[in-house]
Design a protein around this motif. Structure first.
Motif, mmCIF file in Angstrom:
data_model
loop_
_atom_site.group_PDB
_atom_site.id
_atom_site.type_symbol
_atom_site.label_atom_id
_atom_site.label_comp_id
_atom_site.label_asym_id
_atom_site.label_seq_id
_atom_site.Cartn_x
_atom_site.Cartn_y
_atom_site.Cartn_z
ATOM 1 N N ARG A 109 0.856 -1.290 -0.030
ATOM 2 C CA ARG A 109 0.082 -0.090 -0.112
ATOM 3 C C ARG A 109 0.783 1.194 0.044
ATOM 4 N N ARG A 110 0.574 1.976 -1.087
ATOM 5 C CA ARG A 110 1.711 3.151 -1.263
ATOM 6 C C ARG A 110 1.397 4.122 -0.089
ATOM 7 N N GLN A 111 0.270 4.372 0.459
ATOM 8 C CA GLN A 111 0.370 5.451 1.650
ATOM 9 C C GLN A 111 1.071 4.764 2.999
ATOM 10 N N ARG A 113 3.794 3.184 2.647
ATOM 11 C CA ARG A 113 5.124 3.335 2.127
ATOM 12 C C ARG A 113 5.540 4.659 2.716
ATOM 13 N N GLN A 114 4.648 5.604 2.325
ATOM 14 C CA GLN A 114 5.044 7.150 2.350
ATOM 15 C C GLN A 114 4.748 7.494 3.822
ATOM 16 N N HIS A 158 10.834 -1.404 -3.940
ATOM 17 C CA HIS A 158 10.157 -0.266 -3.094
ATOM 18 C C HIS A 158 11.063 0.189 -1.912
#
Ligand code: GCO
Ligand code: MN
Ligand code: MN
Length: 385
Positions: A109-111, A113-114, A158
């Motif tokens: 999930r990108r969020q 990772r951010q 990633h």
């Protein structure tokens, strides 16, 4: 005769989390009281340590407001000043909160990772504020149980993006901080990515700023994989990448025990100390271990004192080994045939190799004398030399 009393100049450090460990395990609850950071600073200082390291949330709870954060950090800074303790390293907790249950930098999930990169930057800021020169990154949950869930090549991509972002941030802020990656084969995940120090060293070469990134090998983690920590650390030194080290101990191939340094494998601990001392390693001697669950507060102090005393005693054994006339005589004989110069390709060396007059059978029949060498080493360790 040394009293083996640790002093700040020995550069011993502990993680806040090591003394904070309250003995909880997968089968049992906490058995020890909360040990507040300020008291840990005082205790470690009294025991002779140089400094203390921490994860962001060992000091500042994840849910703390900015005001609470400032109050906690100010109080901690005061304790550091009062007890003349340093913070040479800082790290980030990317594993306790449920948001990281499927990893941080390698989450699908990108969020997440951010959020993870943002949390790591905040931890780096805190480290910079307290004078840390090393940022350790242990990808606590960067891995899987279900291999169908993630493409491991994508996960590594990633992972690299996350580390690259942090390096750019450090450069952008003008911090004097290096990154040290810590490997572990499994636990808490079924499999963790980049499971060994060797894997980390290869990964570093794929990053945007490999010169800023090194390793933080841990004894227990290499031994969980059945590897020889001495050889792993030697490779890190060879590559100029030993930025930090986690000293502890472990029975081979078990869960991550994080035992007192030297408590299980004395000979391995001896060679590790010998390597660090002979290489004039200038970094911290950091202990990442905790007291047995059987212990109370006094046992926690005995644990911390024990880690440092064992290191100093092994340092003394290294001096004895290096000064032992019989051992050094044996080593001179063993290395006598090592010869001068390096093996470099040239017209001449090619000719020499091609025409090598070498008695293969006689060489193959030679004994090497390593039994006696090892016995003498063991006798140094047993205190009879
Ligand atoms: C472990 C790890 C951790 C890390 C620490 C630094 O025992 O699994 O060693 O203790 O070293 O979290 O980030
Ligand atoms: Mn560790
Ligand atoms: Mn460990």
């Amino acid at each position: 005769m040394s009293t083996y009393q640790p002093k700040p100049k020995d550069h011993f450090t502990f993680g806040l989390w090591t003394l904070q460990n309250r003995g909880r395990d997968p089968f049992g609850v906490e058995v020890r009281d909360v040990f507040p950071p300020v008291e840990i600073v005082r205790t470690l200082s009294e025991l002779g340590a140089y400094g203390v390291n921490f994860h962001d949330n060992d000091l500042v709870p994840i849910e703390a407001s900015l005001q609470e954060r400032d109050r906690i950090v100010a109080e901690f800074k005061q304790a550091l000043a009062d007890y003349k303790m340093k913070v040479p390293m800082v790290t980030v907790n990317l594993f306790t909160d449920p948001v990281f249950r499927d990893g941080a930098f390698t989450s699908n999930r990108r969020q997440v990772r951010q959020y993870a990169v943002n949390k790591a930057m905040t931890a780096i800021d805190l480290g910079a504020e307290l004078g840390a020169e090393v940022f350790v990154l242990w990808g606590g949950r960067e891995g899987t149980e279900v291999d169908a869930s993630k493409d491991p090549r994508q996960a590594l991509q990633h992972y690299a993006e996350g580390v690259n972002y942090l390096c750019e941030y450090v450069r952008n802020q003008g911090y004097d901080i290096k990154v040290a990656l810590e490997a572990k084969p499994n636990e808490p995940r079924g499999d963790l990515y980049l499971p060994t120090t060797g894997a980390m060293l290869a990964f570093i070469e794929t990053l945007a700023h490999p010169e800023m990134v090194g390793v933080n090998p841990e004894v227990a983690h290499e031994q969980m994989s059945g590897l020889n920590m001495y050889h792993q650390v030697a490779q890190a030194l060879y590559a100029g990448k030993l930025f930090h080290i986690d000293l502890n101990d472990q029975k081979f191939s078990r869960f991550d025990q994080d035992l007192r340094f030297g408590s299980e494998n004395l000979k391995a601990a001896f060679f590790l100390v010998k390597l660090l001392e002979d290489a004039h390693y200038t970094g911290m001697r950091h202990f990442d271990a905790h007291a047995y669950r059987t212990e109370d507060g006094a046992g926690v102090q005995a644990f911390a004192r024990g880690c440092m005393r064992t290191y100093l005693i092994l340092q003394d054994k290294v001096r004895r080994f290096n000064a032992d006339a019989e051992i050094q005589g044996l080593l001179r004989t063993i290395h006598a045939e090592q010869g001068e110069g390096t093996l470099e390709f040239s017209h001449d060396s090619l000719k020499t190799l091609r025409n090598l007059a070498f008695d293969r059978v006689a060489e193959g029949a030679r004994g090497h004398g390593y039994e006696q060498l090892d016995q003498l080493t063991v006798e140094v360790l047993m205190g009879v030399r």
